[in-house]
Design a protein around this motif. Structure first.
Motif, mmCIF file in Angstrom:
data_model
loop_
_atom_site.group_PDB
_atom_site.id
_atom_site.type_symbol
_atom_site.label_atom_id
_atom_site.label_comp_id
_atom_site.label_asym_id
_atom_site.label_seq_id
_atom_site.Cartn_x
_atom_site.Cartn_y
_atom_site.Cartn_z
ATOM 1 N N ALA A 22 26.368 8.525 1.428
ATOM 2 C CA ALA A 22 26.378 9.334 2.643
ATOM 3 C C ALA A 22 25.003 9.923 2.948
ATOM 4 N N THR A 23 24.256 10.203 1.879
ATOM 5 C CA THR A 23 22.997 10.892 2.126
ATOM 6 C C THR A 23 21.843 9.922 2.289
ATOM 7 N N ARG A 24 22.096 8.670 1.969
ATOM 8 C CA ARG A 24 21.022 7.708 2.158
ATOM 9 C C ARG A 24 21.133 7.108 3.553
ATOM 10 N N PRO A 25 19.999 6.788 4.173
ATOM 11 C CA PRO A 25 20.065 6.163 5.487
ATOM 12 C C PRO A 25 20.956 4.938 5.442
ATOM 13 N N GLY A 31 24.788 6.175 14.012
ATOM 14 C CA GLY A 31 23.403 6.465 14.345
ATOM 15 C C GLY A 31 23.146 6.301 15.824
ATOM 16 N N TYR A 32 23.680 5.212 16.377
ATOM 17 C CA TYR A 32 23.458 4.962 17.804
ATOM 18 C C TYR A 32 24.096 6.049 18.659
ATOM 19 N N TRP A 33 25.309 6.456 18.278
ATOM 20 C CA TRP A 33 25.987 7.496 19.072
ATOM 21 C C TRP A 33 25.234 8.813 19.024
ATOM 22 N N LEU A 34 24.698 9.130 17.833
ATOM 23 C CA LEU A 34 24.000 10.409 17.683
ATOM 24 C C LEU A 34 22.706 10.450 18.483
ATOM 25 N N ILE A 35 22.024 9.324 18.549
ATOM 26 C CA ILE A 35 20.715 9.318 19.207
ATOM 27 C C ILE A 35 20.856 9.099 20.713
ATOM 28 N N LEU A 36 22.030 8.592 21.125
ATOM 29 C CA LEU A 36 22.219 8.211 22.531
ATOM 30 C C LEU A 36 21.863 9.306 23.548
ATOM 31 N N PRO A 37 22.356 10.563 23.366
ATOM 32 C CA PRO A 37 22.028 11.572 24.388
ATOM 33 C C PRO A 37 20.519 11.796 24.531
ATOM 34 N N PHE B 95 19.563 14.209 13.158
ATOM 35 C CA PHE B 95 20.414 13.632 12.113
ATOM 36 C C PHE B 95 20.368 12.112 12.169
ATOM 37 N N ALA B 96 20.423 11.572 13.384
ATOM 38 C CA ALA B 96 20.367 10.116 13.519
ATOM 39 C C ALA B 96 19.073 9.582 12.923
ATOM 40 N N LEU B 97 17.961 10.252 13.212
ATOM 41 C CA LEU B 97 16.660 9.732 12.782
ATOM 42 C C LEU B 97 16.462 9.841 11.277
ATOM 43 N N VAL B 98 17.010 10.899 10.662
ATOM 44 C CA VAL B 98 16.787 11.072 9.224
ATOM 45 C C VAL B 98 17.853 10.361 8.403
ATOM 46 N N ARG B 99 19.099 10.394 8.886
ATOM 47 C CA ARG B 99 20.204 9.918 8.060
ATOM 48 C C ARG B 99 20.708 8.520 8.386
ATOM 49 N N HIS B 100 20.243 7.935 9.453
ATOM 50 C CA HIS B 100 20.803 6.640 9.831
ATOM 51 C C HIS B 100 19.704 5.637 10.111
ATOM 52 N N ARG B 101 20.057 4.366 9.883
ATOM 53 C CA ARG B 101 19.148 3.287 10.248
ATOM 54 C C ARG B 101 19.672 2.661 11.530
ATOM 55 N N PHE B 102 18.799 2.491 12.492
ATOM 56 C CA PHE B 102 19.228 1.735 13.673
ATOM 57 C C PHE B 102 18.029 1.060 14.309
ATOM 58 N N VAL B 103 18.344 0.054 15.102
ATOM 59 C CA VAL B 103 17.269 -0.692 15.756
ATOM 60 C C VAL B 103 16.502 0.242 16.691
ATOM 61 N N GLY B 104 15.193 0.221 16.617
ATOM 62 C CA GLY B 104 14.387 1.031 17.521
ATOM 63 C C GLY B 104 14.120 2.422 16.991
ATOM 64 N N ARG B 105 14.382 2.634 15.701
ATOM 65 C CA ARG B 105 14.225 3.974 15.138
ATOM 66 C C ARG B 105 12.765 4.429 15.165
ATOM 67 N N SER B 106 11.851 3.552 14.772
ATOM 68 C CA SER B 106 10.455 3.991 14.722
ATOM 69 C C SER B 106 9.885 4.121 16.132
ATOM 70 N N ALA B 107 10.346 3.279 17.048
ATOM 71 C CA ALA B 107 9.920 3.419 18.449
ATOM 72 C C ALA B 107 10.366 4.774 18.973
ATOM 73 N N MET B 108 11.558 5.188 18.548
ATOM 74 C CA MET B 108 12.100 6.475 19.003
ATOM 75 C C MET B 108 11.207 7.625 18.546
ATOM 76 N N ASN B 109 10.694 7.514 17.312
ATOM 77 C CA ASN B 109 9.797 8.568 16.825
ATOM 78 C C ASN B 109 8.563 8.690 17.698
ATOM 79 N N THR B 110 8.056 7.546 18.157
ATOM 80 C CA THR B 110 6.889 7.568 19.037
ATOM 81 C C THR B 110 7.243 8.186 20.383
ATOM 82 N N VAL B 111 8.375 7.745 20.949
ATOM 83 C CA VAL B 111 8.783 8.267 22.260
ATOM 84 C C VAL B 111 8.954 9.781 22.198
#
Lengths: 305, 274
Positions: A22-25, A31-37, B95-111
Motif C-alpha cells: 500500500a505504501t509503495r507506488p 492514481g488517475y482518479w486522484l490526479i484527474l481534478p 497523494f497520486a504523485l507520491v503514492r501511485h504510478r501512472f502514465v505522465g507522472r513526471s510530465a505532471m511534475n513539470t506542469v
C-alpha cells in the motif's frame, strides 16, 4: 525433548494480511482518479489560456473588444510590439537582474545564518522570514514610498552625507524601483537557499578547515558549490516574477521607469489593444523561457524544487 | 591556531548571525511602518502619505472608508473558497504523485512547476484572453477571480503536501497493517494525521496567496473589488489610514497561527522525547 514449535503461539491469531504494498507506488486506476481534478483544472485554466493568448497575439489589430477580432495570423504584431516596447522590455530584464543579484547577496547571508548559526532558533527564524508577507504586499510597497519619500529619513541621511544633492530624490528613480523589487522578492530567494544549505553536511566544511583551507577558501570550494541548486532555484523564483512585476515601477517609479508589465496591463485594461498586449506577453514569456533553459544548462543542475 | 585566524573564526561566527538578523529586520521595516500608520490621523491632509498625529480613530472605526470592509469580506470569501477547493484537489493530486504510478507522472511534475515559474502578468493575461474568447468578457467578476485563484494556488498546495508526504516513513503504515489495520484504517489512523500538518500549511499558504493577489485578480475582476484592488484604487487618490489597520490585523493573526503551530510542535516533540 520437547519440540519447540514457535508457530504454535501464533495459531490463535489469523495470519496478518499479506503486504499489499500500500505504501509503495503502485500502478492502478486510483492514481488517475486522484490526479484527474488537478489535470483538468490546470489544463483548462492554465494550458488552454496560453493557447488563447497566442491566438490573441495574432489578432488583426484593427479589431476591438466590442466588435470582435479576426484571427488572421497577423504575425506583424510581434515586430510591431518589439519596436514599440523594446525599452520597457529591456528595462524589466535589467531591473529584475539587478534585484535578483541583491536578493542573492542578502538572501545568502540570511539563509546561511539560519542554516548554520541559528541552532534551536532555526524554525522560528524561518517563520519570521515568511511572516511579513501576510501584510498585503501593496501596503508594504506603499510604505516604502513613505520611507524613501523626499521627507523621509533615508533621503535626509543621504543628503547629510552628500550622496544625494540637496534636491535629490529616491522616489521616481531606478534606485527606488530596484530596491522595491529586491525587498518584495527576497523570501523567494531565502527559502530555496536555506533548503539547499541545510542539506550540507557540516563535517565537509570542517574537513576543509582541517586540510588548512582558510574560511573563505572553504566557503568558495565547498559551501558555495554545494548550495548551487538553491542558488539556481532561488534566482529563478526571484527573477521571473520580478521581470513581470509592475507594482513597484508604478508605485515607486515614474513613467520613465515603467516596465513591460505596466505596458501589458495598460494595453489589456485601459487601452484594450488585445493584439499588442498578447504579442507582448508572448514575447516576455519566450524571453524568460529561453533564459531559464540557457541558465539551467549553464548551471548544470536539473534538480530544482 | 594563530590569533589572526582565531579572530577570523570569531568574526564568521558572530558577524554572519548579526548580518542575518539585520536582513531580517530590513524585511520588517515596512510592516512596522504599516503598523505605525494605522495610528496616523490623516484627516487634515488626506493626499499626503506621511505621519501627522496620533489617533485611535482608525482602530475604533475600521470600516469608515466607503467600500473598504466590503472589499475585505469579498477577499476573505474568495480566499476561503479558493483555499478549500485547491487544498482538496491539490492534496488528492499530491497523494497520486507520491503514492501511485501512472502514465505522465513526471510530465505532471513539470506542469505543476510551470504556474510557479510564470510571471503573474502572463498567467493573468492568458486567462483574460481565454475568458474573452469564450464570450465571458462581459461577465468577469467573482467566479472568474475564484477560478484564477484556485489555478495559481494549486501548484503550491501540491508541492507543499507532496514534500510532507515524501518525507513520511513508509514503514509506519506497513506496521499498522501488520497489526491488522485495514488499508483504510491505516490511512485514516496513521497516514492522514501525519500528513495533516502539511495540508494545514498548504491551506494557510493558499489563503495568503489568494488574499494578497493583485496582478492576476486585477486583469480578471471586472467590477468586483477585492481588498488589494481597493488599496490600489485608493493609492491613486490618497490611501485611507484604515487599510493599515487591516494590514496589521492580518499580519498579527497570521503570526499567531504560525507561531502557535511552531510552539505546539516544539511542545509535542519535547513530550515525545520524554
Amino acid at each position: 525433548m520437547v519440540a519447540q514449535t514457535p508457530e504454535r503461539s501464533d495459531a490463535e491469531l489469523p495470519p496478518p494480511p499479506a503486504p499489499t504494498g500500500a505504501t509503495r507506488p503502485r500502478r492502478s486506476l486510483t492514481g488517475y482518479w486522484l490526479i484527474l481534478p488537478v489535470v483538468l483544472w490546470l489544463g483548462v485554466f492554465f494550458i488552454i489560456p496560453f493557447y488563447s493568448l497566442v491566438a490573441s497575439s495574432l489578432f488583426d489589430p484593427n479589431g476591438s473588444v466590442l466588435t470582435g477580432y479576426d484571427v488572421t495570423f497577423h504575425w506583424q504584431n510581434y515586430p510591431d510590439a518589439l519596436r514599440e516596447y523594446w525599452r520597457p522590455l529591456l528595462r524589466s530584464l535589467w531591473y529584475a537582474g539587478l534585484a535578483t543579484f541583491f536578493c542573492l547577496v542578502l538572501g545568502y547571508v540570511l539563509a546561511y545564518a539560519i542554516a548554520f548559526k541559528a541552532g534551536r532558533w532555526k524554525n522560528l527564524m524561518l517563520v519570521l522570514v515568511v511572516a511579513p508577507f501576510f501584510t498585503s504586499f501593496l501596503l508594504r510597497t506603499l510604505s516604502w514610498k513613505l520611507i524613501l519619500g523626499d521627507n523621509g529619513w533615508v533621503v535626509d541621511f543621504l543628503q547629510t552625507v552628500h550622496i544625494l544633492g540637496d534636491d535629490g530624490h529616491l522616489l521616481a528613480t531606478p534606485v527606488a524601483v530596484i530596491a522595491g523589487l529586491t525587498y518584495n522578492f527576497l523570501p523567494f530567494m531565502v527559502l530555496p537557499l536555506y533548503a539547499s544549505l541545510e542539506k550540507i553536511d557540516g563535517r565537509l566544511i570542517e574537513a576543509a578547515g582541517d586540510l588548512y583551507a582558510s574560511p573563505a577558501r572553504a566557503f568558495f570550494k565547498v559551501t558555495w558549490p554545494l548550495s548551487l541548486p538553491g542558488v539556481v532555484g532561488g534566482t529563478l523564483l526571484t527573477f521571473i516574477p520580478a521581470a513581470g512585476d509592475y507594482i513597484n515601477a508604478e508605485l515607486l517609479g515614474s513613467p520613465n521607469q515603467s516596465m513591460v508589465g505596466n505596458r501589458i496591463q495598460e494595453l489589456f485594461t485601459s487601452i484594450g489593444d488585445y493584439a499588442a498586449a498578447g504579442a507582448l506577453s508572448v514575447i516576455l514569456m519566450a524571453i524568460i523561457v529561453t533564459m531559464v533553459i540557457f541558465y539551467i544548462r549553464k548551471a548544470g543542475t536539473e534538480e530544482l524544487l | 591556531m594563530n590569533p589572526l585566524s582565531r579572530l577570523g573564526r570569531w568574526i564568521t561566527d558572530h558577524l554572519v548571525m548579526t548580518l542575518g538578523i539585520l536582513v531580517l529586520v530590513y524585511m520588517y521595516i515596512p510592516n512596522m511602518v504599516v503598523a505605525l500608520m494605522s495610528f496616523n490621523d490623516s484627516s487634515k491632509a488626506r493626499n499626503l502619505y506621511s505621519f501627522q498625529s496620533f489617533t485611535l480613530d482608525n482602530w475604533l472605526h475600521p470600516c469608515a472608508p466607503d467600500g473598504m470592509c466590503q472589499s475585505v469580506l469579498k477577499s476573505i470569501e474568495i480566499g476561503l473558497l479558493a483555499t478549500l477547493f485547491s487544498t482538496i484537489i491539490g492534496t488528492l493530486g499530491a497523494f497520486a504523485l507520491v503514492r501511485h504510478r501512472f502514465v505522465g507522472r513526471s510530465a505532471m511534475n513539470t506542469v505543476l512547476f510551470l504556474p510557479m515559474a510564470s510571471p503573474e502578468i502572463v498567467m493573468g493575461s492568458s486567462l483574460l484572453a481565454l475568458f474573452v474568447a469564450s464570450g465571458l468578457g462581459g461577465r468577469l467578476g467573482f467566479w472568474t477571480i475564484l477560478v484564477a485563484h484556485i489555478m495559481f494556488c494549486l501548484s503550491f498546495v501540491v508541492v507543499t503536501v507532496k514534500s510532507r508526504l515524501a518525507g513520511l516513513d513508509d514503514n509506519l503504515e506497513q506496521a499498522a497493517m501488520d497489526l491488522y489495520a485495514t488499508e483504510s484504517q491505516a490511512f485514516w489512523k496513521v497516514t492522514f494525521p501525519l500528513v495533516f500538518p502539511g495540508i494545514l500549511g498548504a491551506a494557510l499558504l493558499a489563503f495568503s496567496l489568494s488574499f494578497d493577489d493583485f496582478i492576476i485578480t486585477n486583469l480578471n475582476a471586472g467590477q468586483t473589488v477585492t481588498f488589494p484592488m481597493f488599496v490600489w484604487g485608493a493609492a491613486q487618490r490618497g490611501v485611507p489610514m484604515q487599510v493599515n489597520v487591516i494590514g496589521t490585523v492580518m499580519f498579527l493573526l497570521a503570526l499567531l497561527v504560525v507561531l502557535s503551530g511552531e510552539f505546539g510542535s516544539r511542545r509535542r516533540a519535547k513530550a515525545l522525547a520524554g
